[in-house]
Design an enzyme around this catalytic site. Structure first.
Site, mmCIF file in Angstrom:
data_model
loop_
_atom_site.group_PDB
_atom_site.id
_atom_site.type_symbol
_atom_site.label_atom_id
_atom_site.label_comp_id
_atom_site.label_asym_id
_atom_site.label_seq_id
_atom_site.Cartn_x
_atom_site.Cartn_y
_atom_site.Cartn_z
ATOM 1 N NE ARG A 1 -10.421 -12.019 0.451
ATOM 2 C CZ ARG A 1 -10.162 -11.184 1.474
ATOM 3 N NH1 ARG A 1 -10.929 -10.877 2.277
ATOM 4 N NH2 ARG A 1 -8.615 -11.003 1.460
ATOM 5 C CD GLU B 1 -6.954 -5.772 0.812
ATOM 6 O OE1 GLU B 1 -5.834 -5.219 1.259
ATOM 7 O OE2 GLU B 1 -7.456 -6.620 1.719
ATOM 8 C CD1 TRP C 1 -13.077 -7.331 3.433
ATOM 9 C CD2 TRP C 1 -13.277 -5.105 3.634
ATOM 10 N NE1 TRP C 1 -12.342 -6.737 2.613
ATOM 11 C CE2 TRP C 1 -12.427 -5.378 2.683
ATOM 12 C CE3 TRP C 1 -13.719 -3.865 3.944
ATOM 13 C CZ2 TRP C 1 -11.825 -4.360 2.136
ATOM 14 C CZ3 TRP C 1 -13.303 -2.695 3.008
ATOM 15 C CH2 TRP C 1 -12.414 -2.922 2.338
ATOM 16 C CG ASP D 1 -5.312 -11.601 3.442
ATOM 17 O OD1 ASP D 1 -4.091 -11.725 3.228
ATOM 18 O OD2 ASP D 1 -5.755 -11.025 4.135
ATOM 19 C CD GLU E 1 -2.856 -9.652 7.785
ATOM 20 O OE1 GLU E 1 -1.991 -9.843 6.980
ATOM 21 O OE2 GLU E 1 -3.988 -9.099 7.671
ATOM 22 N NE ARG F 1 1.277 -8.100 -2.857
ATOM 23 C CZ ARG F 1 0.367 -7.929 -1.868
ATOM 24 N NH1 ARG F 1 -0.367 -6.822 -2.023
ATOM 25 N NH2 ARG F 1 0.213 -8.708 -1.013
ATOM 26 C CG ASN G 1 -1.729 -1.242 1.166
ATOM 27 O OD1 ASN G 1 -2.381 -1.638 0.270
ATOM 28 N ND2 ASN G 1 -1.908 -1.861 2.498
ATOM 29 C CE LYS H 1 -1.955 -11.202 0.083
ATOM 30 N NZ LYS H 1 -2.874 -10.505 1.199
HETATM 31 C C1 BDP Z 1 -3.905 -8.444 3.897
HETATM 32 C C2 BDP Z 1 -3.411 -7.458 4.883
HETATM 33 C C3 BDP Z 1 -3.355 -5.941 4.426
HETATM 34 C C4 BDP Z 1 -2.659 -6.077 3.172
HETATM 35 C C5 BDP Z 1 -3.000 -7.062 2.320
HETATM 36 C C6 BDP Z 1 -2.148 -7.054 0.937
HETATM 37 O O1 BDP Z 1 -4.635 -7.182 5.792
HETATM 38 O O2 BDP Z 1 -2.906 -5.012 5.307
HETATM 39 O O3 BDP Z 1 -2.496 -4.604 2.707
HETATM 40 O O4 BDP Z 1 -3.215 -8.063 2.825
HETATM 41 O O5 BDP Z 1 -1.413 -8.229 0.876
HETATM 42 O O6 BDP Z 1 -3.610 -9.511 4.494
HETATM 43 O O7 BDP Z 1 -2.208 -6.385 0.062
#
Ligand code: BDP
Length: 722
Positions: free
Chosen positions: A352, A302, A566, A381, A409, A335, A221, A376
């Protein structure tokens, strides 16, 4: 004098008789590069005989780093100062470092960063095609000493299996770290570029010791500020500090930077002015950092802007950046972590889980040759357990990199002990069946996620693995002392994904905590079981919890957010009938994104492996599972045994008290105590909440939680300061 001698004798006696830890106090800063004196005297002497000098054929920075590290390491391990000389000549009994593309068969077998260590004619020879190979070989040799392995009759050849072995830091210019739990950022932006914190060098050393060769220094970000002249000078100073250890810097970029800092009206990737802005920016960067690694991009995800804001595709965006990098060595890591709001009135059935493949599937083969798509490990996530992302089985024409998360996380931040190598391995070793049913058995298939990522399956030229870093300004780097093992494990697996979780744990423990065999065994056992224990009290049987918030406190009741996907209830789907997300053809049909053999494995609730059950099926509460228990009873069993197992972890740890540094011992023991408390918190939250739907008693022999659901909810509100 005599008094002094007697005194040390008695101290020694005391230590021997109580079996106490005898090393110097350890604050964790040195990580696995501690280099404390080897206690076994005869071993030490044997080693010392093989290393009387370090001869370096060359003068490059990296060769110097290799020689210096060997000298420092062996000084510590053997208590002996070893000279560095320019050439061995006819001398025997030393280490010779030599880089170059020699004619020997072994050297031909090396790739650009591989190394070969042999012990012939009484010298230990470390060879690489490049200086980087020699540097990695030097660390590999030190590892032999640190783990008390033989150094005579050595013949080790090792090549990294992927080319870009990367840490991704989610660090912000204001010093905070997104999802960081070990203090603030390591990069002191306000001091750079003038002051170079000595820690930068140690960071690079640690990475080089694992073979990590790239670091993205800022958050995905991203702030556009990192592309300003002011910040590029700071980034260049970091690059200079890392260069002697072969670690290149990369930047996460903010896609609309041409607008935000360039004053353009648009960031449309097909706009000529935008393209030339990026080309000029790349030129400016390479003027400052000639070996700059490239860009990492989070776009249209996001809330981050991206090419779709201009009606363009991810490929258009990525290829535009690739064009800007065309004159240089750098690459674009784009990504695939994207998902539009799901469960909204316009997309009521959207899942999702399927989002990334829906957006990227059609782009297979459309990316520039300098682009790697970074995926990922799982489709959602970084959950404690996820099936592998369907993209890995379906993008044969696009180099795919895998992104793991080291920072915890969803794994209890810095208080829960979770050794992550089994998470990485579980994904890497899964068969994608990308070549159909003939894939056969796991080991022989050649179509595992790892085979996709390392390029062996589809012949990608660009291959990469990324780990979201768990480091911060805490003295011990990772907050939880045991979390260092996750950095270590990621680096080792990025180099060689065939290593086992157990082998990696053993190395790390020997290098970091103790060489005492019984203690090593106990700690390894604890580490290897820790992930499953966490899953049991946190998200058993395929539950997940990526709902919004701090990602720490249990909140399965959470049902309000700006987006349905969410909320917690979107994921677990508990109702009076059962629990879990139906992703078969009667539900979201996400399973259809996998190859048929994978679908077959997971499609049938009767045969779907229990760890993935609720990922793919909505299962009735009273359904009998393969364990012989109903879903409800099985859930309770897992939540309770999971939480109880943390007590076992505490007991195991207590048994190694005399073998590890007292400060580290106390730190881990205290964190385990917190973990136990919080494991019960998680257990109670889930069990009490789900019980409202299942309407069944907690099965014997487990006792009803001492608190009510409202009490647990109140606790979460306190934790979240609401
Ligand atoms: C999520 C996180 C967020 C990250 C996002 C990402 O909560 O803070 O910015 O992934 O990978 O796991 O971009």
């Amino acid at each position: 004098m005599i008094y002094k001698k007697l005194n040390s004798f008695f101290i020694l006696l005391l230590l021997v008789t109580t079996g106490s830890y005898a090393g110097p106090p350890d604050d964790g800063y040195r990580l696995w590069l501690k280099y404390d004196l080897i206690k076994d005297v005869s071993k030490r002497e044997t080693y010392a005989r093989s290393v009387q000098f370090i001869a370096v054929n060359g003068t490059s920075q990296m060769l110097k780093s290799a020689a210096d590290e060997l000298q420092t390491g062996l000084q510590g391990l053997l208590g002996k100062s070893i000279p560095i000389i320019a050439s061995a000549g006819a001398r025997k009994g030393g280490i010779i470092l030599t880089a170059g593309n020699g004619p020997t068969v072994e050297q031909q077998a090396l790739n650009a960063e591989g190394y070969q260590i042999t012990n012939r004619s009484d010298n230990i020879i470390i060879k690489g095609k490049t200086d980087a190979g020699v540097l990695y070989g030097a660390f590999a040799l030190l590892r032999q000493f640190q783990t008390l392995q033989p150094v005579t009759a050595l013949s080790l050849t090792s090549n990294p299996k992927v080319r870009y072995r990367m840490l991704n830091h989610w660090d912000n210019p204001n010093g905070t770290i997104e999802r960081g739990y070990a203090g603030e950022t390591l990069w002191k932006w306000y001091e750079l570029p003038e002051r170079i914190d000595p820690r930068y060098r140690d960071y690079a050393r640690a990475n080089a010791s694992l073979g990590i060769n790239g670091t993205v220094v800022n958050n995905v970000n991203a702030s556009a500020r990192f592309l300003t002249g002011e910040y590029l000078a700071k980034v260049a100073a970091l690059a200079t500090a890392f260069r002697p250890y072969g670690v290149k810097v990369y930047l996460s970029v903010y896609f609309p930077a041409p607008k935000v800092i360039g004053g353009l009206k648009t960031a449309d990737p097909l706009d000529p002015e935008v393209r030339s802005w990026w080309a000029n920016k790349a030129k400016e960067i390479y003027g400052l950092i000639p070996d700059f690694g490239g860009f990492l991009v989070k776009a249209n995800s996001e809330g981050e802007p991206g090419p779709q804001d201009y009606g363009r595709t991810h490929a258009d965006g990525a290829n535009m950046l690739a064009a800007a990098l065309a004159p240089y060595d750098g690459v674009v890591m784009w990504r695939a972590f994207v998902y539009k709001a799901a469960g909204t009135p316009d997309r009521p059935k959207a899942d999702r889980f399927t989002a990334a493949y829906e957006e990227f599937g059609d782009l297979d083969g459309k990316f520039d040759k300098k682009v790697i798509v970074q995926v990922k490990n799982g489709p959602i996530d970084f959950q404690p357990r996820e099936p592998f992302s369907p993209l890995f089985g379906k993008m044969p024409k696009t180099p795919l990199s895998i992104e793991f998360q080291l920072t915890q996380e969803y794994l209890g931040f810095a208080t829960h002990l979770v050794y992550e190598a089994p998470i990485f391995k579980e994904c890497l070793d899964t068969d994608t069946y990308a070549k159909g049913a003939s894939s056969g058995a796991k080991s022989a298939s050649g179509t595992t996620v790892a085979n996709v990522v390392d390029g062996s399956l589809h012949g990608y030229a660009l291959t990469a693995m990324a780990g979201v870093a768990n480091t911060g300004s805490d003295r011990n780097w990772t907050g939880h002392p045991m979390a260092q093992a996750n950095w270590y494990a990621f680096g080792r697996l990025a180099w060689d994904h065939t290593l086992s979780s157990e082998a990696i744990a053993n190395e790390w423990i020997n290098m970091t905590l103790t060489n005492e065999p019984q203690a090593v065994k106990r700690i390894a056992d604890l580490m290897l079981k820790s992930r499953e224990i966490y899953v049991n009290y946190n998200t058993p049987l395929g539950l997940s919890r990526p709902w919004t918030g701090v990602h720490f406190a249990p909140e399965p009741w959470q049902n309000k957010s700006s987006r349905p996907d969410w909320t917690a209830i979107y994921y677990h789907r508990a109702d009076s009938l059962g629990l879990g997300y139906d992703r078969t053809s009667t539900g979201s049909n996400a399973l259809a994104q996998y190859n048929p053999e994978v679908q077959q494995r997971w499609n049938n609730p009767e045969t779907c492996p229990l760890p993935y059950l609720l990922w793919f099926h909505h299962v009735p509460w009273t359904k009998k599972l393969s364990t012989g228990r109903t879903l409800w009873d099985e859930l309770c069993t897992r939540f309770y045994t999971g939480a109880n197992s943390v007590r076992w972890m505490q007991q195991q740890w207590a048994l190694v008290k005399n073998n590890v540094d007292p400060g580290t011992y106390a730190d881990v023991a205290a964190r385990l105590e917190t973990q136990h408390k919080e494991a019960i918190w998680w257990r109670d939250a889930w069990v009490l909440y789900l019980q409202e739907f299942a309407r069944q008693p907690i099965p014997a022999p487990y006792k009803k939680p001492d608190r009510t659901l409202d009490e647990v909810k109140a606790l979460v509100d306190i934790y979240l300061l609401r």
